[in-house]
Design an enzyme around this catalytic site. Structure first.
Site, PDB file in Angstrom:
ATOM      1  N   ALA A 133      39.103  60.070  46.849  1.00 20.45           N
ATOM      2  CA  ALA A 133      40.318  59.294  46.592  1.00 20.45           C
ATOM      3  C   ALA A 133      41.557  60.190  46.618  1.00 20.45           C
ATOM      4  O   ALA A 133      42.477  60.021  45.828  1.00 20.45           O
ATOM      5  CB  ALA A 133      40.196  58.592  45.237  1.00 20.45           C
ATOM      6  N   GLY A 160      43.397  60.797  49.481  1.00 19.80           N
ATOM      7  CA  GLY A 160      44.297  60.456  50.591  1.00 19.80           C
ATOM      8  C   GLY A 160      45.592  59.806  50.122  1.00 19.80           C
ATOM      9  O   GLY A 160      45.666  59.219  49.038  1.00 19.80           O
ATOM     10  N   ARG A 181      50.551  54.425  55.136  1.00 26.86           N
ATOM     11  CA  ARG A 181      50.778  53.137  55.797  1.00 26.86           C
ATOM     12  C   ARG A 181      50.874  51.949  54.824  1.00 26.86           C
ATOM     13  O   ARG A 181      51.193  50.843  55.215  1.00 26.86           O
ATOM     14  CB  ARG A 181      49.706  52.893  56.863  1.00 26.86           C
ATOM     15  N   GLY A 225      40.374  67.082  55.191  1.00 25.66           N
ATOM     16  CA  GLY A 225      39.279  66.324  55.800  1.00 25.66           C
ATOM     17  C   GLY A 225      38.248  65.869  54.782  1.00 25.66           C
ATOM     18  O   GLY A 225      38.172  66.397  53.667  1.00 25.66           O
ATOM     19  N   GLY A 275      37.116  55.839  47.923  1.00 26.14           N
ATOM     20  CA  GLY A 275      37.831  55.055  46.915  1.00 26.14           C
ATOM     21  C   GLY A 275      38.669  53.939  47.500  1.00 26.14           C
ATOM     22  O   GLY A 275      39.071  53.024  46.790  1.00 26.14           O
ATOM     23  N   LYS A 332      47.946  31.660  23.407  1.00 27.10           N
ATOM     24  CA  LYS A 332      47.910  33.129  23.477  1.00 27.10           C
ATOM     25  C   LYS A 332      47.411  33.691  22.166  1.00 27.10           C
ATOM     26  O   LYS A 332      47.882  33.259  21.103  1.00 27.10           O
ATOM     27  CB  LYS A 332      49.320  33.671  23.761  1.00 27.10           C
ATOM     28  N   ASN A 380      43.664  18.341  14.886  1.00 25.82           N
ATOM     29  CA  ASN A 380      44.379  17.747  16.015  1.00 25.82           C
ATOM     30  C   ASN A 380      45.811  18.277  16.033  1.00 25.82           C
ATOM     31  O   ASN A 380      46.515  18.212  15.028  1.00 25.82           O
ATOM     32  CB  ASN A 380      44.392  16.223  15.863  1.00 25.82           C
TER      33      ASN A 380
END
Ligand code: UD1
Length: 453
Positions: A11, A13, A17, A82, A106, A333, A359
């Site tokens: 991982a 790299g 792009r 590499g 990765g 929440k 309720n």
């Protein structure tokens, strides 16, 4: 007997792009970083150790690694020379290990654990994933003979007849250790890219008379995320898989293509999910629960027999016990709703506990935030909260208590009491008609004034 396994995940790299400030492996897929998907697949083969090679934005990536697996070892590759060079950085962390090293990328999130297990179990000293590519583009090509796999040729270095081969290198591989360390020491970078190719390990192994095998996998498993469009494609593939799995597991999806799952969604058998439902991370739905159309759920638990929606939002910490009903335009929440609670319409319950069979009337709101702090609302069992009640937290409503419609409750209500907290109504006979006449006269006077001006 299964062999010891170690996982090495590359991982380092950059992912130029992606056109992003975020490292490519940290972009989210189904609610989790791309890297976490690869790590999750790897974790399923229960490796004895996991090593992640980081480089570009190493600190951020390492933090994400630790969030997923505290025990994972991170090693840095300071220069990206590499894939073979990247694996070599993991060697110190492999010291003392003996067994099978499984290497994966990765940025390749859709690899199946079954494929990694097949790599681990393959008897050949080195096993490579292969697939027949619909469009082989720039993948490395697998060169085979009647003795099996001979070598891998990278696209950049391949001759025309090699480029015509459709059997491609998927990237994931397994190499026995310590053979891996010996082969990496022999690796050179005399190729078109000037890189240390991991793929050279095959020809190096064959030159020693070691066996090399191909483990076939599906093309979607090797999809690497280098661009935003590949990320979108990976998301679509993930969702297609998750929907198919849910259907297979006995979940009814009325319109499967409109339901979006997270990487960790758990749904029990005979649950029903209507159209346009989005699952964020951390959702569990028990058997037989029903999620109706247009709901958004995240970090919540829905028990057997509960019904949610349409148009409901459950946020982190929402826990619905059995037979709870949460209806339309309701937001929950950090609140526990005990068995049989009903909150049918247009309500907000946050930082609350609601006792069984209570309720909650339409338009009820727990006013949990004073602008600085959050406060709790406790509502007992079998209470009745009248429509449009504002519960100004912190506040407690006792078991069996009632609140009158439209009340603003600022003080605790004892059990079984009725709380009325609103202005008393006064009726003024004939006042409406007199009021209208007065207003009409005022309007006429104003028009007359305008004419004079
Ligand atoms: C590689 C294979 C190719 C195969 C393809 C499948 C090699 C030489 N080629 O090519 O045969 O068909 O995968 O997708 O292995 N990385 C590092 N450090 C580095 C270089 C790469 O960590 O120095 C990482 C990258 O971040 C990436 C992974 O290794 O996650 C693959 O590297 P990449 O350069 O994309 O290899 P491919 O060109 O795809």
């Amino acid at each position: 007997m299964s062999r010891s396994t170690a996982l090495v995940i590359l991982a380092a790299g950059q992912g130029t792009r992606m056109n992003s400030d975020l490292p490519k492996v940290l972009h989210k897929l189904a609610g989790a970083p791309v890297l976490a998907h690869a790590m999750r697949a790897g974790a399923q083969i229960e490796p004895d150790r996991t090593i992640v090679v980081t480089g570009h934005e190493a600190e951020q990536v390492e933090q994400a690694v630790r969030e997923f697996d505290e025990a994972a070892i991170c090693v840095r590759q300071t220069e990206q020379l590499g894939t073979g060079h990247a694996v070599a950085q993991a060697l110190p962390a492999l010291e003392g290990f003996s067994g099978r090293v499984i290497i994966l990328y990765g940025d390749t999130p859709l690899v199946r654990p079954e494929t990694l297990q097949a790599l681990a179990d393959n008897p050949a000293e080195i096993a490579i994933t292969g697939f027949h590519a619909a469009d082989p583009r720039r993948y490395g090509r697998l060169i085979t003979s009647d003795r099996g796999l001979e070598r891998i040729v990278e696209f950049k270095d391949a001759k025309d007849e090699e480029r015509a081969i459709s059997l491609c290198n998927g990237g994931m591989m397994a190499v026995s250790y310590p053979l891996l360390a010996e082969l990496l020491a022999e690796m050179k970078n005399d190729n078109a890219a000037g890189e240390y190719y991991l793929t050279d390990l095959v020809s190096l192994a064959r030159a020693r008379g070691a066996q090399a095998a191909v483990v076939m996998c599906k093309e979607d498993e090797v999809l690497g995320v280098d661009t935003r469009s590949q990320l979108a494609r990976a998301e679509a593939l993930f969702q297609a898989r998750a929907r198919a799995e849910a259907l297979e597991n006995g979940v009814t999806l009325t319109a499967p293509e409109t339901v979006f799952f997270a990487f960790d969604t758990v749904i029990g058998r005979d649950a029903i999910v209507g159209p346009n439902v989005v699952f964020g991370s951390g959702v569990t739905v028990e058997s037989g629960a029903e999620i109706r159309a247009f709901c958004h759920l995240e970090g919540c638990h829905i028990s057997r027999g509960a019904t949610v929606g349409p148009f409901a939002r459950l946020r982190p910490g929402a826990e619905l016990a059995e037979d709870v009903h949460v209806g339309n335009f309701v937001e929950i929440k950090n609140a526990i709703l005990d068995e049989g609670v009903k909150v049918g319409h247009l309500s907000y319950l946050g930082d609350a506990h609601v006792g069984e069979h209570t309720n909650i009337g339409a338009g009820t709101i727990t006013c949990n935030y004073d602008g600085v702090m959050k406060h709790r609302t406790e509502i007992g069992a079998r209470a009745f909260i009248g429509s449009d009640t504002m519960l100004v937290a912190p506040v407690r409503i006792g078991a069996g208590a009632f609140t009158a419609t439209g009340s603003v409750i600022t003080q605790d209500v004892p059990a079984e009491a009725l709380a009325i907290a609103r202005a008393r109504q006064e009726n003024k006979p004939g006042f409406a008609t007199r009021l209208v006449e007065k207003l009409k006269k005022a309007k006429a006077a104003r028009a007359a004034r305008r004419e004079l001006n």
